[in-house]
Every structure is written in C-alpha cells, then in structure tokens.
Design a protein around this motif. Structure first.
Motif: not given
Length: 1509
Positions: A236-244, A261-268
């Motif tokens: 199990x590996x999680x990663x983020x996209x360019x738009x959250x 969709x919860x985040x609307x902008x990049x996840x840091x």
C-alpha cells in the motif's frame, strides 16, 4: 473543558515535504508560519503550539522529542511538552528538510550540508555528500540509514554508522522520499510526477528500479507542481497528483485507487498516522485525515481548515460564525455542529480583497465590506454553506470598509430599476444561452443568476449601511444605488466618521423603527483640539436623514468601534433607551446612556450643528482599558440581568467587563471580570450559540480560538495564548524562550509601567499640551497666559507634581514620586509587579506594608527564583538567567540582584522599554550620570521616529540640551502651522510656543553665563533692539529670538494684547530678571513699543474727534503706551521699530499691523522728513488686517473675526483727513466691516427692489473708488477711465480716446467681403439689433429716460441710404440721452462679438475689392463704415464737471488689498442693488493683460449683454 480552544490553526507551509509529521499514537505536528503546531488525530484538537522566531521549513517528531528547522538557520529541539531542549546554528544556509530517528535529528540545507545532532548535547556533526540543495530526507530504522533527495535529481543513501554514501541520479528533482517499513525498498516522488519503487541490496551499494508506480507527466510547467509519497506497507503506497488528487497504489491492482476530491491544490505534506491512517496538508490550507484500507480508495475522516493570513473580520449570529482572512477568503463555521467532519465552509469567489467587516441580516444573507472599499452580500445556508459573493456597491469607498450594518429602508431607493451584479447577469443572456445551450458555462451562469435573485428577494426592503473610517458613510438599498450620508459639522468643523451601529426601537423593527448612530470626529487640523459627536439618522419619507447631533465627551482620539445594548421599557416594550459602548483609538472604553427621541418630545427634532448651546453628551463611565487602540467592543447577547461587555485591543488583550448600573447614571461602574492576553488577538465577538460566556477571537497570529473565561486553565493549550490565561488584566504575551548563545531579538514585552504608558500615549491633545507647558515652566509660569497651569515653587516638595513632570524633570525625589505612583496603581491590580517595582529602589524596605496581607500572600514566587535560591552557587544561576533570554523583567531583576545596573538598563533599552530603563536608572544613579542622559537621548530619538516632537523636546529639557529641545519644538510648530492659522486660542500651539520660549530664555541665559565667565561684556541694554551686530552671529541667540517672537505672536492671536505686551517686555515679574531675560527685553524693545500702541488702540479715547486723529492719538497715549512720564526718545523708538530683529516681509498679519501702527506713531512724533511716512504705515497696517480678514472669512472663523473689527475701524479713524486717498481707504474699510457683519449675522444679499436711485445712489461707489462724494454714473465711468489712463501711462505711452480701437467692428469690416452671399448679415437686421443692444445696456446700468421712443418713428423712405442714416441718427441720440461716454461703443462692440462667435472658421484668403461689392454685402459694408466714423465720437462727453483723478490714489497700488482691483471687487458687492451697476464696474477693472479701454469684444459680451433683461 479547555479555557482556550483553537478553532482555526495557522496554515501549514508550502513547497516542502516535511511540513507535517506524525506518530502512530495520533500526535501530529505541523510546520506553520512562525510556530510548530501540535494536533491530535483522534479529536482534531490543537493541544499546543510552540512559537518560534521565523518561518518553520520542516518538522519531525519522535517519542522523545520534537525537532523543527527554521529559515533563520536555527534548528530547535523541544520535548513533547513543548519545553525547549536546545538549539544549534551550524547550518550556513536555510535548512530545507529534517527527520528524527529516535532522538537523532538530521537536517539538510540548500547548500547540501547535513547536520547530525543529538539533543540536548551541543555537538553537531556536519556532512557534505553533495554541494547542491537538499529537497527531501527519509530515515530507515531497520537499515539505520538516511536517504537524501537533491534538487538536481541525485538520490543518496548514507549509512549512519560509517557515513558510507551510495548515489544514483533520477530525471527530476526528488521532492519526497519514503522507506518501506522493512527497509528493503525506497519510494521516490519527483517533480515530473513520476513515482518509483527502488529495491536496495543488503550491502547498500546498489539500487534497482522495481516498479514504476506513476509515470512521468508530459512536458508542462513544473515550476509549481509537487508530488508527495508515503508507504504504509509493502503493498500500500499513497502518492499525490498535481492538483491535489490522492492516489492509493495497491500491489494487486493494475491501476491505483483515486480518493474523492477534497484538496483542490497541490499536496505537500503526506505522512502516515499508524498503519491505517494518513494525514495531508495542501496549498488549499486544509489539513485532512484519511482512512486507508486495502481494496478501496482512501476515505476522508475529518478535515480541518486553517488560516493563511491575519483575521480581518469576525462576527457571529445564533448559528454561524463568519471569519474573514487575509488570504481574501471567508471561513463559515456552523456553531451548532462544530464536530462536523467538514469543519467549515470556505468562500472565496467574488472576494477580490480581504474582508474587513461583516454583518448578518438575520435572513440567511450576510453583508460584507472589503479592503479595497467595495461591499456586497453573501448568501449562507446552514446546510449547503456559502455561495458566491455578490457586489452591492455602485461606487466604492476610498478606503477599507470598517463597518457594515443592515437597516429596514422600506421604499427608500426602490425606484431604481433592477440592478443585478455583473457576475449574475450577462450582457446578453439570451444570446449566450442560444449560442452555448447545454454547456457548463451557460448552466453556471443561469445558476449564478438564480442564486442572486434568491439572495436579493431575501433582503427585499433592507439596505446595507457601509462606513469607511475617516472617509464616508454610504447606504445602499437592495435594489438601488449607493447614497452618501451627509454628516453635520459641529462648530463649523466637518465631521469624519469613525464607527456606526443600528439602534432598533422595536423588537421586530420595520421601516422607521431603527436609528443609525454614527460616531464622528471633528478636528480642523493636528494643531487643534478635537471634538466628537454622535449623529442619529432615521428614515423620513424615502430618505435616511440626520435627525440629531450630540457632541460627546470622553472619546479621546475618536471612536474606533461601537456596540449598542437596548433597554426595553416595561410598560410599552419599546426600546427607547440604550447603552452605547465605544472603544477609542487611544485605548479608552466609554459607555453612554441614550434616550430616543433625544429631546424628550414625541418626535426627534433636528439639532442645529452650528449652535453653540449644545450641551455635550456626558459619558456614564469611562476607563483606559487598553494601552493601544480598541479594535472591537461588544455587549454580550442574552445577558439581560448581567451586563457583560467584551473589549479587544491592538495590545493583544481580551477583557470582559461587568457594567453595573446604580442609582443615577453618574454612579455606574465598569468592573473587570476576566482578561486574556495574546500577542495576536485583535478582533473578538461573543458566541451566541452557547449558554455559557464564550468569546471567539483572532488576529495577527493567523489563528482563531474560543476562550471560555469560566473554564479551568489547567489543561489549556501549551502555547503563547495559554501561558497568558493565568493572568491579570495588564499581563502581556509570554516571553519567548531562547537557549544560551542565541542571538535572537525577543519580542517586545508588556510594560511594567501601565500608568506611565497611559499618561504618555493616551492623553488628549489639550491635556498633553498643558503638561508640556507645565514641564517647560519648571515651576515658573509668570509669563504663561493660558489656563490651568498651576505652577508654583520650583522645589519638588512644595507642591504635588504630575506624572509627566515626574518623568521629564530629572530629579531624584521626583523619581521616587514616579515609583510611588506606579506602585500605588498596581498594588490591587497586580501585586507581584508592584513588589517587583519596589525592589528597584536602592533603599526599599522589604517589610513594606503598603499592600494588603492577602495581596502579599497571593504573590507567587517564580520557579526560576526558587531554584536560584536553592542552588549551591546562586550567583551563577542568576547570571545564567540574565543570559538565557528568560522573561524580560526577570532578567533585569536578576541583573539587579547581581549588581549589574548598567546591564539591567541596557536590557530595557534593547527591548525599547524606555520608561522602565529611565525609571530604573534615575532611582539608582545621580541625575547627571551619563547613563541617565543616554536613556533620555535614546528615548528622544525613538519619539522623533514616532513624530512626537513635543515629548522628544521634554527629554532634551531633562538633559538640559535646550538647543535640541528648541529644534524639536520648532519642527513640531512648523508642521502644524502648515494647516493654517485661525484667530482665537489654540492650546496646542500656545503650549508649544511657550515651551519653545522657555527653552529660548534658558539658551540665552547659558550663552550669557559663558560670556560672563570668559570676561566679555554681557551688557544687555536697549540698543540691542536695533544694533544686532553683537549677537546676530550666534545661531543659538537667533533661534532664541525667533522662538520668543513666536510666543508673542501666539499671544496676539488669542486676542490678549496685554499678554503679548508682557511677553515683549519680558515682565513685569515678581523676581529679578535672568541674563537671558534681560537680553530678550533689550532685543524686543521695538516689538514692545508696537504692542503698547496696539493695546492703546483698543482703549476708548477722544482722539477720534480731533482734527488730526493721529496727532491726538500720539499725544494722548504716548506716556500711557510707552510707560514713560518724561521726555520720550522718539529717535530711539523710530530706530527700534525700523530695524526689528527677526522681522521678515511675510509676517503674520496681526504682527504686521501692530508694528506698522507703532511705526506710524514714531514717524509722526519724530518729525521725519517724509511727511507721507505715517500715512503709508497706516495703509500697510490696514492692508495687513484686510488680508487677515479675507483669510478668516469662513463660518468656522467668525469668532476670531471680532479681533479684527475694532482695530480695523480705529485704524481707519486714525487715517481720517480731507485727502482723497484717505477718504478712499476709510470707505473701503467701512465696506469690509459691513461684509464681516453680514457674514456673522448670516444675512443674504439685499433685494434688487431696494436699489438706490438718483444721484446719491452712486455716492458709496464714488467714495470707495475715488474718494469723491456726490458722484453720478457718468462721473464714475469717466473717472474710472481716467484712472485707467493714469495707470496705463505710468508705464506706457499716452493713448487718447480716439485711438482706442473697436476691435470687433474692425474684424467684422474685414470679414464681410470674404463671406459667401448667404452668410452676409442683413443690414436692416443689424441696424435694428444694434439699437436694441444699446437700450438693453443702458437699462442694465440703471439708466432711465433714454430716448427709446425714437425707435417707433415712422418714415416712408425704406432705401438703404435712409436706413443707414436713421441708424446713425438714433445711435447718436441714444449716446446724448444716456450721458455715459463709451456706453454706445461698448454695446455695439458687444453685439459684434456675439455675431463673430457664430462666424465660419474657414473663409477664402483673397479679399474682394470694395468697388466690386454688390447687393447685401455692399449695404452692410456701407453701414459698418458709417458706424466706424460715429463710434469714436461717442467716447466724448458734454459734461463739464471735473473728471480729474487725484494722483495720490496711485500710491494705493502698492497694497494688495487697497489697490484699484481690490476696491472694485468690494464695490461690486454693494452695487448689485444698483440695477446692474456691477456690469459697468467690471469694465473698469481693466487687468494688465486687457486693452486700456476695457472694450475688448469678449469682455464686453460677458459683462454688458449677459445682464440684458
């Protein structure tokens, strides 16, 4: 229950994968702006916050400690309880990544350096594997190694045991790294959005790319993209996209799961919380906890919204709390369901700038105001949240909107058609729907328009009142345009709004049942005393009108916020009484009791703002509750029995007050119930949804919290706010802790001397001015002519000194008095600080019993001091306490205990607590000690930076640096002088001028004492008045003379001529004169002579009846005015008045008039060779007063004009003689006095029906213009032309009447041959209209009996020759009958000018020969030739009366307000009743750029013909 609950924490930082970290037990730490914030994943609570000095770039947490790296290159280590464990500064660049491996802190910076540190040891190991920026770090416990990702794409694996390094390169920057739990694999996430799993060999020297979890994206702008990764297990590996987006890669699936969709902008930030949860932070300022399980996408468990800026607005209603943030967004929280997993709604659409004010309408719509001055409405639904913000303003405020409130406006403004906002209605909605039917854009527009229509229907009948402090007040109906409310002036001074609120007169108000209360400030300038007023507006008809104006007392600095609490009448239930709480910009809190109607009648009556009999509205109770401006004040809702009042100040204090009304309004009390200190709290409001008192607050710290005053503080959050809740009202924010060796500037601590702060920064301008004069006088106020100085013996013990005197009078006994006042003020409020202050004095009695036993028992001993007392070497412990940067006042106390007085004073100076440093130094050191003087000078420089020149001058007075004090006062007075001068007392300028005069006298005294010590002649005889060679070369003496003259002028402007004379004579005093005073008395002998004559001018006397008034005035008043009974040395008087020191050509008009009167008397008595000199000086005096009267001719200066009336009248009486120039000036003065009386009485212009008729009607004009009585209109015209010729010939060659051209006639003569046939004017029409123009001009000048009957004479001959002859004959007859030379030429020229204005611009260039002219052109040309021969003869007159003008009138041209043009302007004001005589007078003005005849075409057309009936 916690006393403080953080509702909105500070937003996590961006562009770092280390902004969040977590432990399996649910403890989470987030890197925010200047703090590391703790969260608990189980209940979304903020248990603590560690405030740091700069932006936190990364955090890491373990069971043993919490580590944080900051942009100031400092790495901090803290215990889980947020206590400081240590710091290090081994990084040479900004740290960018940090990890924590069981107490080993590893951090990397932008130069590639890695620092390995095990707190609390001070040993730091540095590694430099690569010389490039470190982006990410990850540690593996099984492998005991660290992975380092670099900006270039290099990935290094470093063994922590032997520091072996293995490197390989990726294609893009390595933004995030994560180890598999067993340490066998490493996952990398790069800037190109590629995510890859690498298998490392057990040797650690080889890596193999095993799985491409996410491929690299195509070519795009990757400068702002970010990819984060986190491994929960091998599968199990999680990663983020360019738009959250959040993806879950599962080994058994070919395609990763995608979360909702919860985040609307990049996840840091992406970190694991145990084995089945992860936490994320993004650029959208959300902190989200996710539940992760195999076989399904991640599910959101809760969301926490954070703040990305200061809290700019905060208001709550029964269900919702709205919070404006500095990131141009609005947070909306449901107070009834705070545990909701969504936490809040965020509104940003339509908000162009930060929200600065909010108001609920009670109908699901909120009004808002923005920083850019615009305002609008926002629909907020309890279930769906906030919609888009819709602008309501048709025009914006010039500044931020500081207050909005709703009113029932009924029909006001409803006549305006539908005005939907731009965002709601497209310009062509029908076309748009047809072109893009079914498109998303069209549907969005329709939905938006529908929402706006629903919002507008909800607020039907309401209007939004918006206020911008210092600018304007608008009210805007729901369907209408914005209208500016006209605030009323008070005392002639315009009103500047400060705050507003609505007073409902009924429980369910309707139109007309509400009153808008606006607090306004009236201040003409910085140098004038401000007044404040409440202005009451109510709906009347369809307008919101001002119904009453009430001046208010106690609002020093103006109202900055307001809150109103209604008191229903038991019998009727009406809310006709209310309590109005006002916070001021100087930290005051004032409560007023208001009644409606204000005058007790059935209807509210308009109070005339110009009335001087308005009694100011007294305050019920007033307190200085904050050391800075009050930012918010609010009565608690649902508090009918207990009247709780909340105040929030810019000093970071929240205070809850209990208002206790007693018998009589004046006996009411305002008692402090509880207080809470935070360095960032600025705005606050009550939470109406809770039965217990709960306060919602927020401010500069970029967080919002709820404070429960009645809750226990034992489990409060361990952070800056929580530390302050133990406190007392005056407690400031907690001091930040810094480790030994840290060169970090601490934030400014709260002052120990709260009474001193109030005396220095919260006094009214008038009180501050009196304190300045009192300190400058130093017990000797004989030459002070203001009010309430109460000076006496200079010795400190002979009378009670004020606190300001104790501060700025450098004396040991006054330092003790200062300390006594502060201790007495604090003994009940804060006994601990009172005891601390007592220990400052060198001879303090430890067993002092000034405080109660109970209070002494309440004083707790700090743990720092307890451990110091129990230590084996207490001095070493105290020395460490001084150096560690612990709480500021404890550091200074420890330094005092060690005998390090200079270091204690330096600590206060470094932290800009100048009052504490000064008091401590003066208690322990002699008054002339260099350290005391250094503190005074440092404080003076700080005050100068704050533009407080008057208090900086007080500091220099304390150091006996009179020159620098005088320079500060001169700068202060010069800046205020730019605002203009008015006659009458001005307390600020009066006190400043007096203080400058005192400095001047002491400066001269010091200079004369130096001369005496050097053996020079220090004689100060009266020859200094005109012989300036002995002292003019010394800048100090010149500055002193200028300052003394300024004080004399200030006394003159108050209307007290006797005080001005005392200042000029420097006495008489009840003591011997000092050397400086003797010098000033000699220098000002000439001014004293002029002041004496001015004072004598105000006395009654028989000299006005004498044949020569000036001779009688000098003869009867010489001995009285000059105080000499024997022979007067008129030669000396003439010299002293002629060569005045510090005299310039542009002096104040009153001083100029005074000096010129003295010169006229001296010139007359001395018998000089110039016989015209006395008259010339009187002309100059009258001219100066008329100049001042013109400048003071405003409604707000009416009272000061009375000081000019009597002197002007008597100066004119002194000038009385048979000379025409004197008669002319005398009549001019009479007209000016009449104009001033009319201005004071408010009379309008006289009706034209009361016009003067006959020969006597022109007598006033003749006297004003030429000094000749019994003049007629024809004489005035001829005299005027003769006077023009005299003026013209004085600088040019002589011109006769016949040579004066008629330019319009000549131009028309040249134009006719060029005109086309259809444009040539008809000769018969020209003839008829010329005759009508002459008759109209004669009528406009009040001439009757002109031969108008000749126009009706019948003649059979209609040939062109007969028509031309008849026209010439009639014009000649009109000229003879009117008797005014030049009237016919002026009228004819005026008609020609009118016609030429309509002539075509483009004409043929070639002229047509006259012999070839035919038809109408020839007839018209012949008529013009005949007129050209007739009109020059009309300049002559057959009147044989004397039209000579006295040449002496030309001497008046040297005086601006007595010259010909000024007299004409005055004459035109009284000639409006003479049937248009002003039109004729305009022709006599003849400015220099005009023809001497005054008959230019444009001038005549704008004067004569414009007045044609």
């Amino acid at each position: 229950m916690l006393a403080v609950e953080v509702l909105f924490p500070t937003s996590a930082n961006w562009y770092s994968s280390h902004v969040v970290d977590a432990l399996p037990d649910g403890r989470v730490v987030v890197a925010t702006n200047q703090a590391a914030t703790l969260l608990t994943a189980s209940d979304r609570r903020v248990p603590g916050r560690a405030a740091l000095q700069s932006r936190v770039s990364g955090v890491a947490i373990s069971e043993e400690l919490l580590a944080a790296c900051c942009t100031d290159r400092v790495v901090h280590a803290l215990r889980p309880s947020l206590e400081t464990l240590g710091i290090h500064k081994e990084h040479h660049a900004e740290p960018s990544a940090i990890v924590n491996l069981k107490g080993l802190v590893i951090s990397g910076d932008k130069r590639g350096a890695l620092c390995l540190w095990t707190p609390p040891s001070k040993t730091v190991e540095r590694l430099l594997p690569q010389k490039e920026s470190v982006i990410s770090l990850a540690v593996s416990t099984p492998r005991h190694c660290v992975a380092v990702g670099y900006h270039s794409g290099t990935l290094a694996v470093i063994a922590l045991e032997n520091h072996g390094v293995f490197c390989f390169r990726l294609r893009a920057s390595v933004q995030s790294l994560s180890w598999l739990p067993d340490g066998t694999g490493l996952i990398s996430a790069c800037q190109d959005q590629s995510v890859q799993l690498w298998r490392l060999q057990p040797s650690g020297e080889e890596a193999e790319a095993e799985i491409q979890i996410s491929p690299a994206a195509g070519p795009r702008d990757e400068s702002k993209s970010w990819t984060s990764v986190c491994a929960l297990s091998d599968s199990l590996i999680l990663f983020s996209g360019s738009r959250g987006e959040l993806f879950l890669w599962e080994e058994s699936r070919s395609k990763p799961w995608r979360a909702a969709p919860v985040h609307t902008r990049p996840i840091f930030g992406l970190k694991a919380v145990g084995s089945d949860h992860v936490i994320t932070t993004g650029m959208d300022r959300f902190i989200v906890l996710w539940t992760v399980s195999s076989g399904s996408p991640p599910q959101m468990k809760w969301r926490l919204c954070s703040l990305g800026g200061h809290v700019t607005a905060l208001r709550a209603d029964q269900n919702l709390a709205c919070l404006g943030c500095g990131d141009n967004s609005l947070r909306v929280m449901d107070l009834m369901h705070r545990e909701h997993r969504q936490h809040c709604w965020v509104a940003w659409k339509g908000l162009r700038t930060a929200v600065t004010s909010l108001a609920s309408s009670g109908r699901g719509v909120w009004g808002y105001g923005l920083q850019d001055g615009s305002f609008g409405v926002l629909a907020i639904n309890d279930s769906e949240g906030a919609g888009a913000a819709e602008p309501l303003c048709t025009r914006s405020h010039p500044g931020p909107v500081t207050e909005v409130c709703w009113m029932h406006l009924g029909g006001a403004g409803q006549a305006v058609p539908d005005t939907a906002p731009m965002s709601a209605v497209a310009e062509d909605a029908k076309a748009a729907s047809g072109d893009s039917k079914g498109s998303k854009k069209s549907k969005a527009k329709k939905e938006e328009k529908k929402n706006w229509e629903e919002c507008r229907s909800s607020i039907q009948g309401l209007g939004l009142v918006s206020l911008s402090a210092g600018h304007k007040v608008f009210y805007t109906p729901a369907q209408g345009t914005s209208v500016t409310l006209q605030l009323r002036p008070v005392g002639g001074v315009p009103a500047v709004p400060g705050a507003a609120c609505v007073w409902p007169l009924e429980k369910l108000p309707k139109t007309g049942d509400e009153v808008l209360v606006v607090a306004a400030t009236h201040q003409a300038g910085e140098a004038t005393v401000e007044t404040n007023s409440f202005q009451f507006f109510q709906i009347e008809g369809e307008e919101l009108r001002c119904m009453a104006v009430m001046p208010a007392e106690g609002l020093e600095g103006g109202a900055s916020c307001m809150s109103l609490q209604c008191e229903p009448t038991p019998a009727t239930g009406k809310r006709s009484r209310c309590r109005l709480a006002c916070g001021t910009s100087k930290g005051g809190l004032v409560v007023f009791q208001l009644n409606w109607p204000p005058n007790g009648s059935g209807t509210a009556q308009m109070v005339r703002s110009e009335s001087v009999n308005i009694s100011p509205l007294p305050e019920v109770v007033a307190r200085n509750c904050h050391s800075k401006a009050v930012a918010d004040v609010q009565w608690r809702p649902r508090s009918d029995k207990e009247h709780h009042l909340l105040s929030a100040g810019q000093d970071g204090l929240l205070k809850i007050w209990y208002f206790e009304p007693k018998d009589g309004a004046s006996n009411a009390a305002l008692t402090l119930r509880s207080a809470y200190a935070s360095s960032g709290a600025l705005l606050a409001c009550w939470d109406p949804s809770d039965e217990d008192p709960v306060v919602l607050a927020g401010g500069r710290e970029q967080l919002a919290f709820a404070w429960r005053p009645e809750a226990s503080t034992e489990t409060a959050p361990k952070e800056v706010i929580a530390e302050a809740t133990r406190s007392t009202p005056s407690r400031g924010p907690r001091e930040r802790k810094v480790q030994p060796g840290a060169s970090v500037k601490q934030e400014k601590s709260s002052s120990l001397l709260s009474l001193t702060s109030a005396a220095l920064y919260q006094q009214s301008s008038k009180a501050r001015a009196l304190e300045l004069a009192r300190v400058a006088a130093d017990g000797d106020g004989e030459l002070w002519f203001g009010e309430g100085l109460a000076t006496g013996d200079a010795s400190p013990g002979r009378r009670s000194r004020t606190l300001t005197e104790a501060i700025f009078c450098n004396c040991q006994s006054l330092a003790d008095h200062w300390l006594t006042l502060e201790v007495a003020h604090k003994k009940d409020e804060d006994p601990h600080r009172a005891r601390l202050l007592q220990f400052w004095a060198p001879d303090v009695d430890v067993a002092d019993t000034t405080m109660d036993t109970a209070a002494q028992g309440a004083v707790a001993v700090s743990a720092l001091w307890l451990w110091a007392a129990l230590a084996e070497k207490p001095q070493e412990v105290l020395a460490e306490l001084v150096a560690t940067g612990e709480p500021l006042h404890h550091r200074t106390a420890a330094a005092l205990a060690l005998g390090r007085l200079e270091e204690a004073v330096s600590i206060y100076l470094t932290n800009e607590l100048f009052a504490e440093a000064l008091l401590l130094a003066r208690l322990r050191l002699p008054f002339r000690h260099p350290l005391v003087l250094h503190v005074y000078r440092s404080w003076a420089q700080d005050l100068l930076r704050r533009q407080r020149h008057d208090q900086a001058a007080l500091c220099f007075l304390a150091t006996k640096e009179f020159g620098r004090a005088l320079a500060c006062l001169e700068d202060w007075l010069s800046s205020s002088n730019a605002l203009g001068r008015r006659l009458g007392p001005n307390p600020l300028r009066m006190a400043g001028a007096f203080a400058a005069a005192c400095c001047a006298q002491r400066l001269v005294k010091a200079e004369k004492l130096r001369d005496a010590e050097s053996g020079e002649d220090g004689d100060c005889d009266t020859t200094l008045a005109f012989d300036h060679r002995s002292w003019w070369g010394f800048p100090e003496l010149r500055a002193a003379v200028q300052a003394w003259k300024r004080y004399m002028v200030e006394a003159l402007f108050t209307g007290d001529a006797s005080a001005a004379l005392r200042i000029a004579r420097v006495g008489p005093l009840h003591r011997d004169l000092s050397p400086g005073e003797r010098f000033l008395r000699g220098v000002f002998s000439g001014y004293a002579s002029g002041m004496a004559w001015w004072l004598q001018l105000g006395e009654e006397g028989d000299w006005s009846e004498a044949e020569c008034p000036l001779a009688a005035f000098v003869g009867t008043g010489a001995s009285i005015a000059l105080g000499v009974s024997e022979d007067i040395d008129w030669d000396f008087e003439w010299r002293a008045l002629t060569w005045l020191p510090a005299w310039t050509s542009e002096e104040e008009f009153l001083l100029t008039a005074t000096v010129e009167l003295g010169r006229a008397c001296a010139a007359w008595a001395s018998g000089g060779r110039n016989a015209e000199a006395p008259r010339t000086h009187l002309h100059k005096a009258i001219n100066a007063l008329m100049k001042g009267a013109k400048a003071q001719s405003t409604p707000e200066s009416l009272e000061g004009l009375q000081q000019i009336t009597l002197p002007l009248k008597r100066l004119a009486a002194l000038l009385r003689s048979d000379a025409r120039g004197s008669l002319c000036v005398t009549k001019t003065v009479e007209l000016m006095l009449q104009q001033m009386r009319d201005l004071g009485e408010g009379s309008a212009a006289k009706d034209e029906e009361d016009a003067l008729e006959g020969g006597d009607s022109w007598e006033p004009l003749g006297r004003v213009l030429f000094g000749r009585p019994n003049t007629k209109l024809a004489e005035i015209f001829c005299l005027g032309r003769e006077y023009q010729r005299l003026r013209w010939n004085a600088s040019r060659k002589a011109i006769s009447d016949e040579e004066m051209p008629l330019s319009a006639l000549e131009e028309l003569q040249e134009l006719v041959p060029k005109l086309p046939l259809d444009l040539v004017p008809d000769a018969w029409v020209v003839s008829e209209q010329l005759q009508q123009a002459v008759l109209a001009a004669a009528s406009s000048c009040g001439l009757k009996g002109v031969a108008s009957g000749m126009l009706q004479e019948d003649e059979d001959d209609s040939s062109p020759e007969a028509m031309i002859a008849k026209c010439v004959r009639r014009l000649s007859a009109l000229h003879r009958s009117c008797g005014v030379p030049g009237l016919v030429p002026l009228a004819v020229s005026g008609w020609f000018s009118e016609w030429l204005a309509t002539a075509p611009e483009e004409l043929p260039e070639d002229d047509v020969e006259e012999d070839l002219l035919e038809g109408p052109a020839a007839i018209t040309s012949e008529l013009l030739e005949q007129l050209a021969e007739l009109l020059p003869q009309c300049w002559k007159t057959e009147d044989s009366s004397d039209h000579s003008v006295a040449p002496e009138l030309l001497s008046l041209e040297a005086f601006e307000h007595l010259k010909w043009s000024s007299r004409l302007s005055l004459a035109k004001q009284i000639s409006s009743a003479c049937h248009g005589a002003a039109a004729l007078l305009r022709e006599l003005e003849a400015p220099e750029k005009k023809e001497p005849s005054g008959c230019g075409p444009r001038a005549v057309r704008s004067s004569m013909l414009d007045r044609t009936p």
